[in-house]
Write a protein that holds these residues in place. Sequence first.
Motif, PDB file in Angstrom:
ATOM      1  N   VAL A  27      82.539 -31.866 -20.984  1.00 27.66           N
ATOM      2  CA  VAL A  27      83.957 -31.558 -20.776  1.00 27.66           C
ATOM      3  C   VAL A  27      84.174 -30.826 -19.448  1.00 27.66           C
ATOM      4  O   VAL A  27      85.307 -30.623 -19.037  1.00 27.66           O
ATOM      5  CB  VAL A  27      84.536 -30.699 -21.932  1.00 27.66           C
ATOM      6  N   HIS A  28      83.114 -30.440 -18.778  1.00 27.37           N
ATOM      7  CA  HIS A  28      83.215 -29.691 -17.523  1.00 27.37           C
ATOM      8  C   HIS A  28      83.606 -30.623 -16.377  1.00 27.37           C
ATOM      9  O   HIS A  28      82.922 -31.611 -16.114  1.00 27.37           O
ATOM     10  CB  HIS A  28      81.905 -28.973 -17.202  1.00 27.37           C
ATOM     11  N   ALA A  29      84.675 -30.276 -15.679  1.00 31.84           N
ATOM     12  CA  ALA A  29      85.211 -31.116 -14.608  1.00 31.84           C
ATOM     13  C   ALA A  29      84.227 -31.327 -13.465  1.00 31.84           C
ATOM     14  O   ALA A  29      84.277 -32.355 -12.785  1.00 31.84           O
ATOM     15  CB  ALA A  29      86.507 -30.510 -14.072  1.00 31.84           C
ATOM     16  N   ASP A  30      83.320 -30.390 -13.240  1.00 32.41           N
ATOM     17  CA  ASP A  30      82.368 -30.535 -12.135  1.00 32.41           C
ATOM     18  C   ASP A  30      81.123 -31.332 -12.515  1.00 32.41           C
ATOM     19  O   ASP A  30      80.304 -31.644 -11.659  1.00 32.41           O
ATOM     20  CB  ASP A  30      81.971 -29.169 -11.580  1.00 32.41           C
ATOM     21  N   GLU A  31      80.974 -31.673 -13.782  1.00 37.02           N
ATOM     22  CA  GLU A  31      79.841 -32.481 -14.232  1.00 37.02           C
ATOM     23  C   GLU A  31      80.298 -33.940 -14.328  1.00 37.02           C
ATOM     24  O   GLU A  31      80.636 -34.432 -15.403  1.00 37.02           O
ATOM     25  CB  GLU A  31      79.310 -31.975 -15.569  1.00 37.02           C
ATOM     26  N   ILE A  32      80.287 -34.614 -13.187  1.00 37.98           N
ATOM     27  CA  ILE A  32      80.818 -35.981 -13.143  1.00 37.98           C
ATOM     28  C   ILE A  32      79.728 -37.039 -13.042  1.00 37.98           C
ATOM     29  O   ILE A  32      80.013 -38.234 -12.998  1.00 37.98           O
ATOM     30  CB  ILE A  32      81.811 -36.157 -11.971  1.00 37.98           C
ATOM     31  N   HIS A  33      78.474 -36.620 -13.021  1.00 37.56           N
ATOM     32  CA  HIS A  33      77.345 -37.533 -12.880  1.00 37.56           C
ATOM     33  C   HIS A  33      76.191 -36.983 -13.724  1.00 37.56           C
ATOM     34  O   HIS A  33      76.042 -35.761 -13.837  1.00 37.56           O
ATOM     35  CB  HIS A  33      76.949 -37.606 -11.399  1.00 37.56           C
ATOM     36  N   PRO A  34      75.349 -37.855 -14.299  1.00 37.67           N
ATOM     37  CA  PRO A  34      74.244 -37.340 -15.112  1.00 37.67           C
ATOM     38  C   PRO A  34      73.349 -36.339 -14.383  1.00 37.67           C
ATOM     39  O   PRO A  34      72.837 -35.402 -14.997  1.00 37.67           O
ATOM     40  CB  PRO A  34      73.464 -38.608 -15.484  1.00 37.67           C
ATOM     41  N   MET A  35      73.183 -36.491 -13.076  1.00 42.73           N
ATOM     42  CA  MET A  35      72.327 -35.559 -12.338  1.00 42.73           C
ATOM     43  C   MET A  35      73.019 -34.231 -12.058  1.00 42.73           C
ATOM     44  O   MET A  35      72.387 -33.299 -11.550  1.00 42.73           O
ATOM     45  CB  MET A  35      71.846 -36.216 -11.036  1.00 42.73           C
ATOM     46  N   GLN A  36      74.297 -34.102 -12.404  1.00 36.91           N
ATOM     47  CA  GLN A  36      75.024 -32.848 -12.197  1.00 36.91           C
ATOM     48  C   GLN A  36      75.199 -32.040 -13.483  1.00 36.91           C
ATOM     49  O   GLN A  36      75.885 -31.022 -13.477  1.00 36.91           O
ATOM     50  CB  GLN A  36      76.409 -33.149 -11.601  1.00 36.91           C
TER      51      GLN A  36
END
Length: 148
Positions: A27-36
Amino acid sequence: MSAETLTQVQALTPDVAAQLWTRHVSVHADEIHPMQLREGHRLQPTVSGPDWLAEFDAVSSEDTAQAGRVARFLSSHFHAAEAAPVFFMTSRTLAYALTPAALAACWPCLLAISDEGPLLYQPATGNFVYFSPQGVLAGGEDGLVPDS
């Protein structure tokens, strides 16, 4: 890829992909890719798989893809709900839905779309697999499977 296999693969719209990501990954807006995904994220691998990169370089047809160690690992990991879709997610807004059989047949095609750490996730089981950019396959189960 055969026409039959192709019918078992569906690209999701960016909105649908984002809803899937938000519900099952982050749900975190800055986690937009599996590596993030943050350190300690609940989708932590507990099982190691074969080197997908070495096999990817050797695959020349769908039949070869289905016969290899990667396909066997994916099939065994997502076997519990054969009809339930597996989602290939390269980011919050880019995802494909496919059957486990199609996944075993066309995993190299999916990695041609993105080999930058994509995530496979099957909501029905909670099982997931990461393809690391270094060639390592790793997976596990998140334990947060929604009620059926």
